[in-house]
Enzyme design. Sequence first.
Site, PDB file in Angstrom:
ATOM      1  N   ASP A 122     -10.378  -5.025  -4.507  1.00 57.78           N
ATOM      2  CA  ASP A 122     -10.210  -3.869  -3.936  1.00 57.78           C
ATOM      3  C   ASP A 122     -10.227  -2.621  -4.360  1.00 57.78           C
ATOM      4  OD1 ASP A 122      -8.223  -1.706  -3.123  1.00 57.78           O
ATOM      5  OD2 ASP A 122      -6.097  -2.457  -3.498  1.00 57.78           O
ATOM      6  N   HIS A 144      -8.253  -4.576  -0.220  1.00 56.62           N
ATOM      7  CA  HIS A 144      -6.853  -3.595  -0.151  1.00 56.62           C
ATOM      8  C   HIS A 144      -5.584  -4.933   1.186  1.00 56.62           C
ATOM      9  CE1 HIS A 144      -4.451  -0.467  -1.107  1.00 56.62           C
ATOM     10  NE2 HIS A 144      -4.671  -0.994   0.751  1.00 56.62           N
ATOM     11  N   SER A 196       0.778  -1.282   0.079  1.00 51.99           N
ATOM     12  CA  SER A 196      -0.285  -0.183  -0.076  1.00 51.99           C
ATOM     13  C   SER A 196       0.695   1.046   0.121  1.00 51.99           C
ATOM     14  CB  SER A 196      -0.808  -0.332   0.953  1.00 51.99           C
ATOM     15  OG  SER A 196      -2.120   1.214   1.219  1.00 51.99           O
TER      16      SER A 196
END
Length: 515
Positions: free
Chosen positions: A471, A500, A421
């Site tokens: 996601d 995610h 991320s």
Amino acid sequence: MTSGLHHITAITRKIQANVDFYCGFLGLRLVKRTGGFEDAAQLHLFYGDAVASPGSLVSFLAWEDGSPGRVGHGAASEIAFAIRPQAIGFWLTRALQSGIGTEGPAMEFGEPVLRLKDPDGIIIKLVGTETVRGGAPWGVRGIEVEDAILALRGATLLSEHPAETAGFLTRHGRFTAAETAGSITRMTSQSGQILDVRDATGFWPAAPGTGAIDHVALRLPDVAAVNGEVKALAVEGIDAVNVHDRKYFYSLYVREPAGGLIELATDDGPGFAADEPLETLGTTLFIPEHFSLRREDIVPMLPQFGLPGEPRILYRDLPFVHRIHEAEVPDGSTLVLLHGAGGNEASLLPLGRKILPAATLIGLRGRATEEGVARFFRRFGPMQFDQADIRAEAEAFAGFLEQAGHAYGLASGKTAFLGYSNGANLLAAAMELHPGLVHRAVLLRPMAVLEPEPASNLAGADVLIVAGDQDPYLGHSEQLSERLMRAGADVSYKRVAAGHALSDEDVAVAREFLR
């Protein structure tokens, strides 16, 4: 019963320096290493005498590179150890030879006291006394048994309400007010151990953090006595108590009237030898069972250290706070890990260990913060990224890798990178801004954050992008894949059945790629 102290618990910023001081300099024995009972991913070490006697114990919670606390009212400010009066000269000489500053010796309540500070700045008092007798001093090289620390002598409690604090210690800890000197009232116990209650009216309040003493634990004979104190406190209108079975002892936590955290712990065991032999006490890591967590998910997150004479990691002061976790049987490879928003340098270590069991892992902590959450660069709002900060942090990351390469002997051909991320986003930006910096990278749930798209030559870079098919940022991962390929990188794009958040499939895909 024999009233007195059971243990004192504080917080340390650097566990290796802490071990070197309490085992190496003071000569205490490491008698237990555990994951924290409140947070299994927090290392908790206990030091004591040769047999881990209640009353000899001091423990530390490891907040590696954590924010410092503040000494003030509502907490203890000093830890005192008992030594024989004749040993004061030995300890003064030992401190001078070790480069540790001292104050004294000076007489306090008729006893010679030598003051010094541990690596976190906690005041340690070595008190020459005949009152406290230790049963099993732990002799180490350079410290004869007659000079060794015997047990805890006591602690100093800072209180805005000293009379109320003293009364609480009398009713619930079986301490007795003995004498007063200036602003300090000395409370004594049947064991000879003391608590000095200092009037701290007008002081600032204590704040938790590294270098702070978290709580003082007093001794009660057994479980029945602890449960009896729960009822006695309720009669006084104090219901805010926490009772716990700590496996090695049973205890309750309560705030005394001035706000200091006091633990009342059983003196009758079962003790630290309940789950490992006395001769090997403190050599095995124990994870509290009530978390029901897999050992492989916890152990990589705990800081590694070496006892005096053992190998240890020599950390360098580099641009990013970082954590190194060495494999039991290393193969010479390294995996550098960059966490997602809200993580820290330890967050991805369990993942990294599953992916590359024999690699040396280096986890970094992002230097930007957003409402207390660690990140690798600032945002102005959702999907609005601080471009100047991205470039500055990418530059700092490049500097970190250069310095870490020299400090830790990293071989570029055997070093891979993994970001998740926000960490993956900085890693991708650093690759674009510094071609040749990263040759092999795994980007989990990434997006392109650097604008405008730079003219980079990423020929020779091998990249795996792993996107979650559920996601909400899936499209951004696809755009980054196309962008890196335009720059010449060899990109493998994989979609896994996830959002995610990370999944076991991420581990399998990354392991296959890095293998």
